[in-house]
Design a protein around this motif. Structure first.
Motif, PDB file in Angstrom:
ATOM      1  N   CYS A  89       0.839  -1.196   0.000  1.00  0.00           N
ATOM      2  CA  CYS A  89       0.000   0.000   0.000  1.00  0.00           C
ATOM      3  C   CYS A  89       0.871   1.242   0.000  1.00  0.00           C
ATOM      4  CB  CYS A  89      -0.882   0.004   1.245  1.00  0.00           C
ATOM      5  SG  CYS A  89      -1.955   1.435   1.305  1.00  0.00           S
ATOM      6  N   LEU A  90       0.572   2.148  -0.904  1.00  0.00           N
ATOM      7  CA  LEU A  90       1.291   3.408  -0.982  1.00  0.00           C
ATOM      8  C   LEU A  90       0.362   4.524  -0.517  1.00  0.00           C
ATOM      9  CD1 LEU A  90       2.900   2.977  -4.533  1.00  0.00           C
ATOM     10  CD2 LEU A  90       3.796   2.227  -2.347  1.00  0.00           C
ATOM     11  N   VAL A 143      -0.119   8.164  -0.314  1.00  0.00           N
ATOM     12  CA  VAL A 143       0.497   9.266  -1.055  1.00  0.00           C
ATOM     13  C   VAL A 143      -0.015  10.605  -0.536  1.00  0.00           C
ATOM     14  CG1 VAL A 143       0.875  10.271  -3.338  1.00  0.00           C
ATOM     15  CG2 VAL A 143       0.711   7.787  -3.087  1.00  0.00           C
ATOM     16  N   VAL A 162       5.227   9.171  -1.106  1.00  0.00           N
ATOM     17  CA  VAL A 162       4.722   8.101  -0.252  1.00  0.00           C
ATOM     18  C   VAL A 162       5.135   8.394   1.191  1.00  0.00           C
ATOM     19  CG1 VAL A 162       4.823   5.628   0.265  1.00  0.00           C
ATOM     20  CG2 VAL A 162       4.857   6.407  -2.110  1.00  0.00           C
ATOM     21  N   PRO A 168       6.294   7.488  -5.384  1.00  0.00           N
ATOM     22  CA  PRO A 168       5.299   6.438  -5.612  1.00  0.00           C
ATOM     23  C   PRO A 168       5.485   5.664  -6.919  1.00  0.00           C
ATOM     24  CG  PRO A 168       4.301   8.621  -5.785  1.00  0.00           C
ATOM     25  CD  PRO A 168       5.678   8.817  -5.258  1.00  0.00           C
ATOM     26  N   ALA A 205       6.170   1.727  -6.969  1.00  0.00           N
ATOM     27  CA  ALA A 205       5.207   0.869  -7.672  1.00  0.00           C
ATOM     28  C   ALA A 205       5.916  -0.046  -8.663  1.00  0.00           C
ATOM     29  CB  ALA A 205       4.176   1.732  -8.394  1.00  0.00           C
ATOM     30  N   PHE A 254      -3.076   2.516  -3.931  1.00  0.00           N
ATOM     31  CA  PHE A 254      -2.642   3.906  -3.729  1.00  0.00           C
ATOM     32  C   PHE A 254      -3.725   4.610  -2.927  1.00  0.00           C
ATOM     33  CE2 PHE A 254       0.413   5.537  -7.188  1.00  0.00           C
ATOM     34  CZ  PHE A 254       1.099   4.340  -7.210  1.00  0.00           C
ATOM     35  N   ASP A 297      -4.593   8.365  -1.569  1.00  0.00           N
ATOM     36  CA  ASP A 297      -4.260   9.791  -1.514  1.00  0.00           C
ATOM     37  C   ASP A 297      -4.756  10.297  -0.168  1.00  0.00           C
ATOM     38  OD1 ASP A 297      -4.072  12.502  -1.754  1.00  0.00           O
ATOM     39  OD2 ASP A 297      -5.253  12.662  -3.582  1.00  0.00           O
ATOM     40  N   MET A 306      -2.496  13.406  -7.819  1.00  0.00           N
ATOM     41  CA  MET A 306      -2.777  11.976  -7.860  1.00  0.00           C
ATOM     42  C   MET A 306      -3.055  11.491  -9.282  1.00  0.00           C
ATOM     43  SD  MET A 306      -2.564   9.789  -5.548  1.00  0.00           S
ATOM     44  CE  MET A 306      -2.974   8.110  -5.162  1.00  0.00           C
ATOM     45  N   THR A 365       2.274   5.896 -13.103  1.00  0.00           N
ATOM     46  CA  THR A 365       2.386   4.539 -12.558  1.00  0.00           C
ATOM     47  C   THR A 365       1.834   3.509 -13.542  1.00  0.00           C
ATOM     48  OG1 THR A 365       2.193   5.398 -10.325  1.00  0.00           O
ATOM     49  CG2 THR A 365       1.765   3.061 -10.616  1.00  0.00           C
ATOM     50  N   VAL A 418      -6.964   2.834  -6.568  1.00  0.00           N
ATOM     51  CA  VAL A 418      -6.682   4.201  -6.135  1.00  0.00           C
ATOM     52  C   VAL A 418      -7.841   4.697  -5.292  1.00  0.00           C
ATOM     53  CG1 VAL A 418      -6.205   6.569  -6.867  1.00  0.00           C
ATOM     54  CG2 VAL A 418      -5.319   4.658  -8.208  1.00  0.00           C
TER      55      VAL A 418
END
Length: 252
Positions: free
Chosen positions: A9-10, A12, A17, A32, A36, A49, A51, A62, A69, A79
């Motif tokens: 899990c990122l 952001v 990140v 990120p 990724a 991702f 945000d 984003m 990405t 996302v």
């Protein structure tokens, strides 16, 4: 047993990140797009991702991050963060996201789950549930706004409603376990997994590779999501998968 998924899990914020403990004390964890691409090479099954600033400026950032990405990876990615309308979903899917994560907006307007599922398919709609144990109730409460606001909604009732509305997956984060590295919240995850038939992604608390086995074997999760241990190179996705294979858990 269906194949279990490992999902980095990122989180952001402002195009970078970050990672904290119990949703606070954030520190930088890198770019990120670079992370990724690394996780794609390392064998992650999917990426998520989130945000976490989700401000107007953050949303523009984003979209750009999602586009960059999508050019770098071949695995599906979800996302989430600040998505409040079907049009928001459409913009991110157009930018290259495979699935959309909604949390606060779904609690405020449950119809958004149904509208998104009808427009893009249930498999596209991941509803994130941030839950914390409520001592007075003896069960878990749903929180919104990045874990800041209690809702008075019982988590087990809400996940059943998500399934009824057409949500395709539940991304379940234990606020009690988040960032602690003491292991996933097995009681919460098991209770949710037994309440619904859609996949449950367990999040919050992974610190050792054994924790993934526990959440699959004991709590019946369909996927395990983690951030800190992967971002700071405490273990690799391959090490987690090798350990699971040795213990008889089916992974890709």
């Amino acid at each position: 047993m269906l194949t279990k998924r490992i999902i980095p899990c990122l989180d952001v914020k402002d195009g970078r990140v970050v990672k904290g403990v119990n949703f606070v004390n954030l520190r930088d964890a890198g770019d990120p797009v670079e992370l990724a691409a690394l996780y794609d090479r390392e064998g992650a099954d999917e990426l998520t991702f989130l945000d976490i600033s989700a401000s107007h400026e953050g949303r523009a950032t984003m979209i750009e991050v999602v586009q960059k990405t999508a050019e770098q990876i071949t695995i599906p990615f979800t996302v989430g963060g600040g998505i409040a309308t079907v049009d928001d979903m459409k913009r991110l899917l157009r930018a290259g996201a495979d699935k959309i994560g909604i949390n606060t907006a779904a609690v405020r307007n449950p119809q958004l789950v149904s509208d998104g599922a009808r427009r893009f398919g249930s498999q596209c709609i991941v509803v994130a549930v941030d839950a914390r144990f409520n001592q007075a109730w003896g069960e878990w409460e749903v929180f919104t706004h990045g874990g800041r606001n209690g809702t008075g909604i019982k988590a087990l009732e809400w996940v059943k409603e998500i399934e009824r509305l057409g949500g395709g997956e539940i991304l379940l984060t234990s606020m009690d376990a988040d960032g602690t590295k003491d292991g996933f919240d097995l009681a919460l995850t098991k209770a949710v997994s037994e309440s619904v038939s859609i996949p449950v992604i367990a999040s919050g608390g992974a610190g050792k590779k054994e924790h993934f086995y526990d959440v699959f074997a004991e709590a019946k999760a369909d996927a395990g999501l983690a951030a800190t241990i992967f971002h700071y190179k405490e273990m690799t996705i391959q090490e987690v998968k090798d350990d699971l294979r040795e213990k008889g858990v089916e992974v890709r």
